[in-house]
Design a protein around this motif. Sequence first.
Motif, PDB file in Angstrom:
ATOM      1  N   LYS A   3       0.813  -1.079   0.349  1.00  0.00           N
ATOM      2  CA  LYS A   3       0.195   0.077   0.213  1.00  0.00           C
ATOM      3  C   LYS A   3       1.026   1.046   0.085  1.00  0.00           C
ATOM      4  N   LYS A   4       0.191   2.138  -1.018  1.00  0.00           N
ATOM      5  CA  LYS A   4       1.104   3.072  -0.452  1.00  0.00           C
ATOM      6  C   LYS A   4      -0.296   4.330   0.587  1.00  0.00           C
TER       7      LYS A   4
ATOM      8  N   TYR B 246       6.235   3.177   0.195  1.00  0.00           N
ATOM      9  CA  TYR B 246       4.898   1.506  -0.513  1.00  0.00           C
ATOM     10  C   TYR B 246       5.579   0.949   1.423  1.00  0.00           C
TER      11      TYR B 246
ATOM     12  N   THR C  78       1.833  -4.459   4.276  1.00  0.00           N
ATOM     13  CA  THR C  78       1.256  -4.569   5.202  1.00  0.00           C
ATOM     14  C   THR C  78       1.380  -6.701   5.684  1.00  0.00           C
TER      15      THR C  78
ATOM     16  N   ASP D 188      -0.528  -2.383   9.448  1.00  0.00           N
ATOM     17  CA  ASP D 188      -1.758  -1.805   8.498  1.00  0.00           C
ATOM     18  C   ASP D 188      -2.082  -0.340   8.503  1.00  0.00           C
TER      19      ASP D 188
ATOM     20  N   ALA E  85      -5.515   3.202   3.157  1.00  0.00           N
ATOM     21  CA  ALA E  85      -4.682   2.795   2.588  1.00  0.00           C
ATOM     22  C   ALA E  85      -4.994   2.940   0.908  1.00  0.00           C
TER      23      ALA E  85
ATOM     24  N   THR F 255      -3.888   0.336  -2.943  1.00  0.00           N
ATOM     25  CA  THR F 255      -3.139  -0.130  -2.817  1.00  0.00           C
ATOM     26  C   THR F 255      -1.779  -0.159  -4.497  1.00  0.00           C
ATOM     27  N   GLN F 256      -1.041  -0.755  -4.499  1.00  0.00           N
ATOM     28  CA  GLN F 256       0.218  -0.264  -4.936  1.00  0.00           C
ATOM     29  C   GLN F 256      -0.361  -0.681  -6.291  1.00  0.00           C
TER      30      GLN F 256
END
Length: 406
Positions: A3-4, A53, A56, A61, A65, A67-68
């Motif tokens: 996640k970013k 990034y 998680t 987490d 946020a 996700t990539q």
Amino acid sequence: MIKKIDASQLKVGMYIHDLSCDWMSHPFVRNRFKLSSDTEIEKIIQAGIHDVYIDTDRGLDVSDAPTQNEVETALQQEMLEIVSRADPVIIRVSAAEESQRAKQIKNQAASLVRNVMQDVRLGKAIQLEQVEPVVTNITESILRNSGALIGLMRIKNKDDYTFLHSVSVCTLLVAFCRSVGMNEEQTRQAGLGGLLHDTGKALVPDDILNKPGRLTDQEFDVIRRHPKDGFDILLKTPGVGEVPLDITLHHHERVDGSGYPDKQAGEGISTLAKMAAIVDVYDAITADRCYHKGMPATDALRKLLEWSKHHFEPRLVQAFMRCVGIYPVGTLVLLKSGRLGVVMEQNDGNLVSPKVKIFFSSKSNTYIPPQEIDLSKPMGKGGADKIVSHENPTKWGIDPNRFLTT
């Protein structure tokens, strides 16, 4: 899950998956690590890193946020919209016709940069009259067909990276200047700046310059001296202009003020220095080095777009994309038909449908007779083939660069 998050959301116990910046912009020995202290978090923020990034599955987490995959999908769509507004690419001769001349120019330019670096190490002055004809040759090649030389510059020997990187930056910067309508003299001066921008690295010990791993803080400081060292060297060069001096000194500045050596920001950085910063990072992150594998060109452009929120001028990053296309020459692409190919040349006014040399079937997992096709033209009654995605050559065990030299 990757996640970013914003750097302000960082907490001890999170696992950093990617610091979301080019490798020279952060002071950490590793790209991936678990945050163990507030000091590490502060170090990230002080390095001018605005978002990261996190993984998680390996650390804390942040529930809301993105996700990539969500971030990359949105950026890819933005890239398609940007290049759809591109002006027609001016191609005076075919890539095949320009290829031989481009090879000679590349070799000549790399040899020149090598000699310049050797002279600087020996305390000799730079002979500008030897540099200028090389920039002229590069410019003339770009005017005939920009993709030929740009494509060849993707092919770098790790041992010659320092020299070839300077030639690449010159080539890309000249193409960039031409695409945004800069005049001949501005373009020539920018080309000189691109070719000489890393002159200061001649004073960096080889064991630091070619270290097969992350640099220590002390080594990092030595590397960061090269813009000022290069500037001081060029100051002693008779006839050198303000533009090469500016590019050499300021190609590591960032618009948010997080760069070096002067921490310039915003309008305090000249347009040409901002353009040089973009092409410098683009070439660096797409090249294989002894300490990291280069990323595909399309991924690099997506990263530049992402980083333009803070580090680069957004309008200039978008202009650079329109200059090289989101599938630059040399990019491995997967077509709707299931065939793999390498982008050989851009098309006038259609940067998402280039000319591609196909050579592999992903359906049968076998090589097929190489064939060059123009994706901008209809292909039989079933309609034209089209690019579904760009591909990482490592995934397929294919070196697309070899098709650029045949």
